[in-house]
Design an enzyme around this catalytic site. Sequence first.
Site, short mmCIF file in Angstrom:
data_model
loop_
_atom_site.label_atom_id
_atom_site.label_comp_id
_atom_site.label_asym_id
_atom_site.label_seq_id
_atom_site.Cartn_x
_atom_site.Cartn_y
_atom_site.Cartn_z
N SER A 17 0.83 -1.21 0.00
CA SER A 17 0.00 0.00 0.00
C SER A 17 0.86 1.26 0.00
O SER A 17 1.83 1.38 0.76
CB SER A 17 -0.89 0.01 1.25
N LYS A 68 -14.21 -3.10 1.96
CA LYS A 68 -15.03 -1.89 1.75
C LYS A 68 -16.51 -2.12 2.03
O LYS A 68 -17.19 -1.23 2.53
CB LYS A 68 -14.84 -1.37 0.32
N ASP A 105 -13.52 7.24 -3.55
CA ASP A 105 -12.94 6.72 -4.80
C ASP A 105 -13.46 7.48 -6.03
O ASP A 105 -12.69 7.86 -6.90
CB ASP A 105 -13.27 5.23 -4.96
#
Length: 277
Positions: A17, A68, A105
């Site tokens: 990440s 998510k 997003d």
Amino acid sequence: MTDKDHYAVFGSPIEHSKSPRIHQFFAEQTQQSLEYRAVLVPAEQFEVAVKEFFAKGGRGLNCTVPLKELAWMYANKKTERAELSKAVNTLALQDDGSILGDNTDGIGLVTDLKKNNAVQLKDKRILILGAGGASRGIVGPIQDELPESITIANRTVEKARNLVAEFAHKGPIVASAYEDLAGLSFDLIINATSASLTDDLPPLAANILKDQGCCYDLAYANKPTIFVRWAREQGALKSLDGLGMLVEQAAEAFYLWRGVRPASAELIQLLEAERIS
Ligand code: ATR
């Protein structure tokens, strides 16, 4: 914990990440005192890990694959864009102790397109490839830009139809099979499938990209993805990948947490330079 405010990204896998680096960069730039860590959290440990994080004084979390949808279920309150997308990538502790869920997003993609790359969405014909979680996260914010139309193409057309039904109240949107795209053309094609990850390309008809049209792959890698390479072959005006979106979704999360909007251009340039060299 130290006196710094604590943030983290939870996900599995998580070791690659870039989020800790991005948020530390933003923190230094805006002189905010915070720490941001990447934590390996598989789905089955999510709830316990989130509870513990906030109980120990954590202020905000990013959640990535495969968490998510779980984060969406966990949040006490959600922004409208998160509610619709059924996925949350940002959790923020509120003053009253509740946890707000947001999905940054889609706005990250829109900002990268418009602000960083001068790709406008208003009155454009937009094709989104894929009807999974990644598509769900971007449709609403794209509709907010008032495109002429959105077409969602998917191998499993039923999934595209279901997605379209959920977003039809917000603006013109239709579902399609790949083979039914023949003869149509679009100003912007967004690859929201997971095909790039396995070096696959959705089956796209010839001449599907309009003259001066642009392409965007939500995925990114150190080398151009197969979709970015395809876009170049089509003569796309811009053939972009998701690095800018990654930085912009982080900037939006940072703003939600800290009330300060970081500048992203310098960081995007830095990350771009690293993968070229
Ligand atoms: P994500 O959360 O990343 O969107 P997902 O929900 O599993 O992941 O959805 C993956 C999407 O990529 C789906 O739309 C899938 O198509 P199907 O629904 O028909 O399976 C699409 N996809 C994956 N591999 C693909 C490929 N090789 N060609 C075309 N579409 C592909």
